[in-house]
Design an enzyme around this catalytic site. Structure first.
Site, PDB file in Angstrom:
ATOM      1  N   ARG A   1      -6.075   1.987 -20.125  1.00 54.27           N
ATOM      2  CA  ARG A   1      -4.980   2.560 -19.352  1.00 54.27           C
ATOM      3  C   ARG A   1      -3.915   1.471 -19.253  1.00 54.27           C
ATOM      4  NH1 ARG A   1      -7.220   6.959 -18.777  1.00 54.27           N
ATOM      5  NH2 ARG A   1      -8.531   7.715 -17.073  1.00 54.27           N
TER       6      ARG A   1
ATOM      7  N   LYS B   1      -3.331  -4.489 -14.995  1.00 52.34           N
ATOM      8  CA  LYS B   1      -2.872  -4.939 -13.673  1.00 52.34           C
ATOM      9  C   LYS B   1      -3.767  -6.029 -13.127  1.00 52.34           C
ATOM     10  CE  LYS B   1      -0.038  -4.042 -10.283  1.00 52.34           C
ATOM     11  NZ  LYS B   1       0.070  -5.505 -10.084  1.00 52.34           N
TER      12      LYS B   1
ATOM     13  N   LYS C   1     -12.366  -2.333 -10.788  1.00 43.44           N
ATOM     14  CA  LYS C   1     -11.763  -2.008  -9.495  1.00 43.44           C
ATOM     15  C   LYS C   1     -10.820  -0.822  -9.624  1.00 43.44           C
ATOM     16  CE  LYS C   1     -10.480  -5.865  -7.591  1.00 43.44           C
ATOM     17  NZ  LYS C   1      -9.749  -7.047  -7.094  1.00 43.44           N
TER      18      LYS C   1
ATOM     19  N   ASP D   1      -9.639   5.021  -8.743  1.00 41.42           N
ATOM     20  CA  ASP D   1      -8.695   5.909  -9.427  1.00 41.42           C
ATOM     21  C   ASP D   1      -7.261   5.400  -9.447  1.00 41.42           C
ATOM     22  OD1 ASP D   1     -10.548   7.791 -10.262  1.00 41.42           O
ATOM     23  OD2 ASP D   1     -10.500   8.837  -8.335  1.00 41.42           O
TER      24      ASP D   1
ATOM     25  N   LYS E   1      -5.578 -10.535 -15.464  1.00 41.30           N
ATOM     26  CA  LYS E   1      -5.493 -11.561 -14.427  1.00 41.30           C
ATOM     27  C   LYS E   1      -4.875 -12.806 -15.018  1.00 41.30           C
ATOM     28  CE  LYS E   1      -6.953 -12.105 -10.096  1.00 41.30           C
ATOM     29  NZ  LYS E   1      -7.337 -11.044  -9.155  1.00 41.30           N
TER      30      LYS E   1
ATOM     31  N   SER F   1      -0.389  -1.806  -4.708  1.00 38.70           N
ATOM     32  CA  SER F   1       0.436  -2.227  -5.853  1.00 38.70           C
ATOM     33  C   SER F   1       0.798  -1.015  -6.718  1.00 38.70           C
ATOM     34  CB  SER F   1      -0.326  -3.221  -6.731  1.00 38.70           C
ATOM     35  OG  SER F   1      -0.215  -4.526  -6.231  1.00 38.70           O
TER      36      SER F   1
END
Ligand code: GLU
Length: 478
Positions: free
Chosen positions: A73, A77, A101, A106, A113, A370
């Site tokens: 996806r 992040k 996470k 979802d 990172k 976020s």
């Protein structure tokens, strides 16, 4: 040769290996083919950079990483950490945790990172700005910073200020990118941030514990009963996450924070510490030593072993290891930090029937908010901006209808909430609470339904890995 192997076996697992071993427990339960499992676990790419910055008339070379664990996806992040002890293994482990996470709660992102080897306290604000802007250039130029593909956020040693510098540097590089604001989250509100982001991880820890205590079955398994009120809590680390979690839990849920563990030692008060007072004391004195009215223990880490209901490690990884795990006396451990319990310690805690609420769930509040910030930046409008007055008007009409026509006297609190339209922070909290509650329910359901799952961490990884593998299977490998 044999003895060499033996020694190797004794070597403690690295952080990355520790996370992988925990995921392996979930993979054993799931029926996923080994190829897909390997694809899920592996880290897609790692960028290592070394760059020079002129500091006080001398050139200093800084080293940093950005690991991209998964891009099933996009964007991927995860935060950027500034610390002396950062290394590639740590950044890869943290990136992997981000993948799980996000899937768990979802948030439709992959995991990434970053880390920079630096002791931020040794540099001035201006120097940190120079270093951050230079690091940003490296990440952006090499494709590891972009609103569509890789979006950093704060982590240990970084905050709103650094995120504002990153966003501004990116904007200067790519002014034609209409979504430049979305290249990073955790920004100050006046620079495209969202209300409620700073406190989000701590608030998420609070919601996680509230939801845990709504399930009497698991509360009983942890050797407790009732709700959060009056529970004895020990918190390790009064940084952004620990401070907010301890503050909200003590001020709003009636828990007693009986000990706070910091780098400089621990303070203990069996009747409950005032978190705000301790926090202010640390800001002034840089230490918890001699905090009035509390006992001080220099060996802060030993306080992890004190009896309590809930232990919340909220600073670093590998705080509970096979060395101290046999002596932990908490009934529940809520992992607000990433990776505070090593794989070996986790095995011991499982045998000792100490319940662990896992990091990938407990500290997901940060990335959940976020996600909201990123959406806000893409839509270029503050949440609630268009409907707030409209909702207020509707509320006034309900109140008038009930009070004037039906003769009902509405209690003040309900009246106020009917009359006030939701603003951004209300919506953020509501979305965060929903994600945290649903997250726990999914984990708990899997834990209850499958007798091969004997702990909440495995249940959490089962939920996460199942979702990720589905996305691999739906799309195929490309
Ligand atoms: N650094 C935080 C974490 O470990 C937040 C990540 C994000 O918001 O992207 O979850």
């Amino acid at each position: 040769m044999a003895s060499k192997n033996k020694n190797n076996n004794k070597k403690p697992l690295s952080f990355r290996q520790s996370v992988d071993r925990m995921v392996d427990r979930a993979l054993k339960v799931l029926d996923i083919d080994p190829g897909t499992a390997a694809a899920i676990k592996s880290c897609n790419a790692v960028l290592q950079v070394s760059f020079p910055v002129m500091i006080r008339g001398k050139v200093q070379v800084f080293r940093g990483w950005r690991a991209l664990h998964s891009s099933h996806r996009l964007p991927a992040k995860g935060g950027i950490r500034y610390a002396a002890m950062v290394d590639q293994d740590e950044v890869e482990a943290l990136a992997a945790l981000m993948t799980y996470k996000c899937a768990l709660v979802d948030v439709p992102f992959g995991g990434s990172k970053g880390g920079l080897i630096i002791e931020p306290e040794k540099y001035t604000r201006d120097e940190l700005q120079l270093i951050t802007r230079r690091f940003t250039l490296e990440l952006a130029r090499k494709g590891f910073l972009n609103p569509a593909t890789n979006v950093p956020a704060p982590d240990m040693g970084t905050g709103q200020r650094e995120m504002a510098w990153i966003a501004d540097t990116y904007k200067h590089l790519f002014p034609e990118d209409i979504n430049h604001m979305a290249c990073v989250t955790g920004k100050p509100v006046q620079h495209g941030g969202i209300r409620g982001r700073t406190e989000a991880t701590g608030r998420g820890v609070q919601y996680a514990l509230q939801e845990f205590f709504r399930h009497p079955g698991i509360v009983k398994q942890a050797g407790m009963s009732g709700g959060l009120d009056g529970k004895r809590v020990i918190i390790q680390g009064l940084g952004n996450v620990g401070y907010h979690a301890a503050k909200f839990l003590s001020e709003q849920d009636g828990v007693k924070v009986i000990a706070i563990i910091e780098r400089t030692g621990a303070v203990i008060d069996k009747n409950g510490l005032n978190v705000e007072d301790v926090f202010r004391y640390i800001v002034n004195k840089q230490s918890v030593k001699a905090f009035p009215g509390a006992e001080y223990i220099e060996d802060g880490k030993s306080v992890l072993e004190m009896p309590c209901d809930v232990l919340i490690p909220a600073c670093l990884e590998a705080q509970i290891t096979e060395e101290n795990a046999p002596r932990i006396q908490a009934k529940l451990i809520a992992e607000a930090a990433n990776g505070p319990v090593t794989f070996a310690a986790d095995e011991i805690l499982r045998q000792r029937k100490i319940v662990v609420l896992p990091d990938a769930y407990v500290n997901a509040g940060g990335v959940i908010v976020s996600y909201f910030e990123w959406i806000r930046n893409l839509s270029h409008i503050r949440f609630g901006r268009m409907q707030r007055r409209y909702d207020e008007l509707r509320g006034q009409q309900y109140v008038a209808l009930l009070e004037e026509h039906a003769g009902v006297k509405i209690p003040e609190k309900i009246r106020d909430s009917l009359l006030g339209g939701a603003d951004e922070v209300d919506l953020v909290r509501s979305g965060l609470e929903d994600a945290m509650r649903t997250g726990f329910q999914e984990i708990y359901q899997n834990y209850m339904d499958n007798e091969d799952i004997s702990d909440l961490r495995t249940a959490a990884f089962v939920v996460a890995v199942r979702k990720i593998s589905r996305s691999y299977l739906d799309l195929g490998v490309y």
